[in-house]
Design an enzyme around this catalytic site. Sequence first.
Site, mmCIF file in Angstrom:
data_model
loop_
_atom_site.group_PDB
_atom_site.id
_atom_site.type_symbol
_atom_site.label_atom_id
_atom_site.label_comp_id
_atom_site.label_asym_id
_atom_site.label_seq_id
_atom_site.Cartn_x
_atom_site.Cartn_y
_atom_site.Cartn_z
ATOM 1 N N THR A 1 -4.517 13.637 5.317
ATOM 2 C CA THR A 1 -3.095 13.805 5.661
ATOM 3 C C THR A 1 -2.888 15.116 6.423
ATOM 4 O O THR A 1 -2.231 15.151 7.474
ATOM 5 C CB THR A 1 -2.217 13.755 4.398
ATOM 6 O OG1 THR A 1 -2.599 12.625 3.617
ATOM 7 C CG2 THR A 1 -0.746 13.657 4.760
ATOM 8 N N LYS B 1 0.859 -1.194 0.000
ATOM 9 C CA LYS B 1 0.000 0.000 0.000
ATOM 10 C C LYS B 1 0.880 1.222 0.000
ATOM 11 O O LYS B 1 1.825 1.322 0.792
ATOM 12 C CB LYS B 1 -0.879 -0.010 1.277
ATOM 13 C CG LYS B 1 -1.812 1.185 1.379
ATOM 14 C CD LYS B 1 -3.104 0.969 0.618
ATOM 15 C CE LYS B 1 -3.886 2.239 0.339
ATOM 16 N NZ LYS B 1 -3.452 2.955 -0.902
ATOM 17 N N GLN C 1 7.195 3.783 3.911
ATOM 18 C CA GLN C 1 5.788 3.397 3.945
ATOM 19 C C GLN C 1 5.568 2.113 4.764
ATOM 20 O O GLN C 1 4.530 1.956 5.403
ATOM 21 C CB GLN C 1 5.290 3.208 2.499
ATOM 22 C CG GLN C 1 3.790 3.337 2.325
ATOM 23 C CD GLN C 1 3.305 4.776 2.215
ATOM 24 O OE1 GLN C 1 3.906 5.584 1.520
ATOM 25 N NE2 GLN C 1 2.227 5.106 2.900
ATOM 26 N N LYS D 1 5.373 3.361 8.407
ATOM 27 C CA LYS D 1 4.217 4.252 8.564
ATOM 28 C C LYS D 1 2.922 3.445 8.587
ATOM 29 O O LYS D 1 2.071 3.617 9.460
ATOM 30 C CB LYS D 1 4.185 5.239 7.388
ATOM 31 C CG LYS D 1 3.083 6.257 7.444
ATOM 32 C CD LYS D 1 2.831 6.934 6.105
ATOM 33 C CE LYS D 1 4.059 7.610 5.538
ATOM 34 N NZ LYS D 1 3.714 8.476 4.372
ATOM 35 N N LYS E 1 5.380 1.700 -3.124
ATOM 36 C CA LYS E 1 5.285 3.048 -3.720
ATOM 37 C C LYS E 1 5.560 2.931 -5.206
ATOM 38 O O LYS E 1 6.223 1.988 -5.646
ATOM 39 C CB LYS E 1 6.336 3.974 -3.086
ATOM 40 C CG LYS E 1 6.038 5.448 -3.218
ATOM 41 C CD LYS E 1 5.159 5.950 -2.092
ATOM 42 C CE LYS E 1 4.740 7.383 -2.264
ATOM 43 N NZ LYS E 1 4.054 7.894 -1.071
ATOM 44 N N GLY F 1 -2.671 8.308 -4.262
ATOM 45 C CA GLY F 1 -2.008 9.517 -4.749
ATOM 46 C C GLY F 1 -0.757 9.879 -3.973
ATOM 47 O O GLY F 1 -0.457 9.312 -2.922
ATOM 48 N N ASP F 2 -0.009 10.804 -4.516
ATOM 49 C CA ASP F 2 1.142 11.439 -3.869
ATOM 50 C C ASP F 2 1.384 12.699 -4.718
ATOM 51 O O ASP F 2 0.460 13.155 -5.401
ATOM 52 C CB ASP F 2 2.362 10.499 -3.844
ATOM 53 C CG ASP F 2 3.470 10.993 -2.910
ATOM 54 O OD1 ASP F 2 3.367 10.787 -1.698
ATOM 55 O OD2 ASP F 2 4.445 11.623 -3.387
HETATM 56 P P1 NDP Z 1 0.678 17.745 -4.276
HETATM 57 O O1 NDP Z 1 1.148 17.384 -5.631
HETATM 58 O O2 NDP Z 1 -0.778 17.923 -4.034
HETATM 59 O O3 NDP Z 1 1.407 19.060 -3.769
HETATM 60 C C1 NDP Z 1 2.773 19.143 -3.695
HETATM 61 C C2 NDP Z 1 3.151 20.567 -3.343
HETATM 62 O O4 NDP Z 1 4.545 20.658 -3.108
HETATM 63 C C3 NDP Z 1 2.848 21.535 -4.491
HETATM 64 O O5 NDP Z 1 2.551 22.787 -3.944
HETATM 65 C C4 NDP Z 1 4.151 21.572 -5.256
HETATM 66 O O6 NDP Z 1 4.333 22.755 -5.993
HETATM 67 C C5 NDP Z 1 5.159 21.474 -4.115
HETATM 68 N N1 NDP Z 1 6.375 20.788 -4.561
HETATM 69 C C6 NDP Z 1 6.470 19.587 -5.150
HETATM 70 N N2 NDP Z 1 7.737 19.286 -5.451
HETATM 71 C C7 NDP Z 1 8.453 20.313 -5.022
HETATM 72 C C8 NDP Z 1 9.821 20.601 -5.067
HETATM 73 N N3 NDP Z 1 10.705 19.748 -5.592
HETATM 74 N N4 NDP Z 1 10.225 21.765 -4.516
HETATM 75 C C9 NDP Z 1 9.325 22.639 -3.984
HETATM 76 N N5 NDP Z 1 8.008 22.422 -3.933
HETATM 77 C C10 NDP Z 1 7.585 21.280 -4.438
HETATM 78 O O7 NDP Z 1 1.267 16.619 -3.317
HETATM 79 P P2 NDP Z 1 0.859 16.280 -1.808
HETATM 80 O O8 NDP Z 1 0.394 17.487 -1.100
HETATM 81 O O9 NDP Z 1 -0.004 15.082 -1.861
HETATM 82 O O10 NDP Z 1 2.261 15.801 -1.214
HETATM 83 C C11 NDP Z 1 3.128 16.669 -0.484
HETATM 84 C C12 NDP Z 1 4.050 15.835 0.400
HETATM 85 O O11 NDP Z 1 3.260 15.075 1.312
HETATM 86 C C13 NDP Z 1 4.932 14.822 -0.326
HETATM 87 O O12 NDP Z 1 6.143 14.690 0.389
HETATM 88 C C14 NDP Z 1 4.132 13.520 -0.190
HETATM 89 O O13 NDP Z 1 4.962 12.392 -0.309
HETATM 90 C C15 NDP Z 1 3.596 13.693 1.223
HETATM 91 N N6 NDP Z 1 2.431 12.907 1.592
HETATM 92 C C16 NDP Z 1 1.269 12.957 0.873
HETATM 93 C C17 NDP Z 1 0.164 12.233 1.280
HETATM 94 C C18 NDP Z 1 -1.138 12.321 0.588
HETATM 95 O O14 NDP Z 1 -2.096 11.707 1.069
HETATM 96 N N7 NDP Z 1 -1.278 13.059 -0.502
HETATM 97 C C19 NDP Z 1 0.229 11.350 2.450
HETATM 98 C C20 NDP Z 1 1.476 11.421 3.194
HETATM 99 C C21 NDP Z 1 2.529 12.173 2.750
HETATM 100 P P3 NDP Z 1 3.493 23.066 -7.337
HETATM 101 O O15 NDP Z 1 2.145 23.536 -6.865
HETATM 102 O O16 NDP Z 1 4.283 24.120 -8.030
HETATM 103 O O17 NDP Z 1 3.427 21.784 -8.090
HETATM 104 O O1 2IT Z 2 2.995 8.962 1.550
HETATM 105 C C1 2IT Z 2 1.839 8.511 1.742
HETATM 106 O O2 2IT Z 2 1.531 7.965 2.810
HETATM 107 C C2 2IT Z 2 0.845 8.699 0.683
HETATM 108 N N1 2IT Z 2 1.155 9.316 -0.334
HETATM 109 C C3 2IT Z 2 -0.521 8.110 0.829
HETATM 110 C C4 2IT Z 2 -0.511 6.654 0.494
HETATM 111 C C5 2IT Z 2 -1.857 5.984 0.453
HETATM 112 O O3 2IT Z 2 -1.853 4.802 0.091
HETATM 113 O O4 2IT Z 2 -2.881 6.597 0.751
#
Ligand code: NDP
Ligand code: 2IT
Length: 450
Positions: free
Chosen positions: A208, A89, A110, A113, A125, A164-165
């Site tokens: 999240t 997952k 992961q 976590k 992943k 997603g991520d």
């Molecule tokens: P999104 O794609 O929704 O948003 C990512 C954000 O971070 C955007 O604002 C993006 O900018 C910015 N960003 C991405 N890459 C970079 C970079 N290299 N340098 C600077 N800014 C950057 O992703 P999420 O919000 O889902 O994910 C954000 C973080 O949270 C990641 O580390 C992900 O692994 C983690 N995460 C996500 C989960 C989820 O459920 N979605 C769960 C647990 C962790 P821009 O708008 O310009 O693209």
């Molecule tokens: O980093 C993470 O935990 C995620 N991007 C969410 C993973 C998931 O299976 O919901």
Amino acid sequence: MNYTNNILNLVKEKYPAQLEFHQAVREVVESLVPILNRYNKYQKNAILERLVIPDREIYFRVTWTDDEGKIQVNRACRIEFNAAIGPYKGGLRFHPSVNPGIIKFLGFEQIFKNSLTTLAIGGGKGGSDFDPKGKSEGEIMRFCQAFMNELYRHIGANTDVPAGDIGVGGREIGYLFGQYRKLTNRFDGVLTGKALNWGGSLARTEATGYGCVYFAQEMLKEINETLEGKTCVVSGSGNVAIYTIEKLQQLGAKPVTISDQKGMIYDESGIDLVLLKDIKEVRRASLEEYAKEKKSAKYTSIKDYPQGINPVWHIPCFAAFPSATQNELNVNDAKALLKNGCKCVSEGANMPSTIEAVHEFINAKICYGPGKAANAGGVAVSGLEMAQNASMTPWSFEYTDKKLHQIMENIFSNASETAKEFGVKGNLVAGANIAGFRKVADAMIDQGVL
Ligand code: NDP
Ligand code: 2IT
């Protein structure tokens, strides 16, 4: 310790270019020393050797056609790390920086976590170096379909359940799910983060960010503090950042920063969430637009960031929520946060702080919640989405959010109690790693030499 050094060397030797993976493994194995010293069964059963080498690494090519009729080629992968406690997952990341080392660090984290959530989910992943920026709806759809043309044969509701991520949100999950259904003729809970009218869970979108704030609340209770009225800094402006800000505002805190790949916003009057959602969720535009429409906001382009500094972390705050990407907070940034009186760092992103920055937070004894504990709310509600799909029963928002809240409280108390048990009281990095590891490692031993 010899055993952990050997593991680090093994990882460096087998995967020399995968620096993020080395970093994630180093952080975990160093903090496992107390449990490895106490019980020799883990070394005897070669548990670390088996954890750092994934069960399966699937690499594939994705070929699709752009709007000009030109054939485009991307690399993609799914890394299935460990399924001792449940189906693989973890999310899918679409970003030009994606490479095997990044997906490996994410998949490795992961495992622990997902174990902490207490749900039956293993670790994996995947992703691609495809850049969704500037692509049309049609291009996004065709890429997702082409990606699923290969991925579908490796996943399944009881085998491997992606989500997603970065770069993969509700829209992409829709196209991926549609193609999976078309290819297999099955309506399965094979992906999470689905839309509500075809099997998604209420509160998954928020999970999240909300979870990360619930985790911060738990840490702050220990020092008799709350977030109410406090200035907070947040990085990123995607899914995690947006719902972190939403929950902070509901609790009466004042988030004042956001950032994206091009720059950052400092809005002294507090982030305007309606405007932020419109820019990022509807227009899919840059934060430069925020400053054009909100006069109290100051925009700094990434080109103007001082060398070696992420200015988000240099705005004085009570609490910080890194929610963009890995290694976005270095030792200089950590020192600035501490100097300006920051009392709490709760990581929404995966591995946003460098190892040296983490050491600063631990040594300063502030409330520091590492990503694999603090951001586990997203995957936890994914697990709840799987439960709803399996029982064909949707739950209400309130019920799901309450479950999320309980899971975050439980992760905090588990990490905190485990840290005490192993003589590292207050160190939630060690507590989370040991607690997450113990469940998976014991399951591996129970299940034999595999
Ligand atoms: P999104 O794609 O929704 O948003 C990512 C954000 O971070 C955007 O604002 C993006 O900018 C910015 N960003 C991405 N890459 C970079 C970079 N290299 N340098 C600077 N800014 C950057 O992703 P999420 O919000 O889902 O994910 C954000 C973080 O949270 C990641 O580390 C992900 O692994 C983690 N995460 C996500 C989960 C989820 O459920 N979605 C769960 C647990 C962790 P821009 O708008 O310009 O693209
Ligand atoms: O980093 C993470 O935990 C995620 N991007 C969410 C993973 C998931 O299976 O919901």
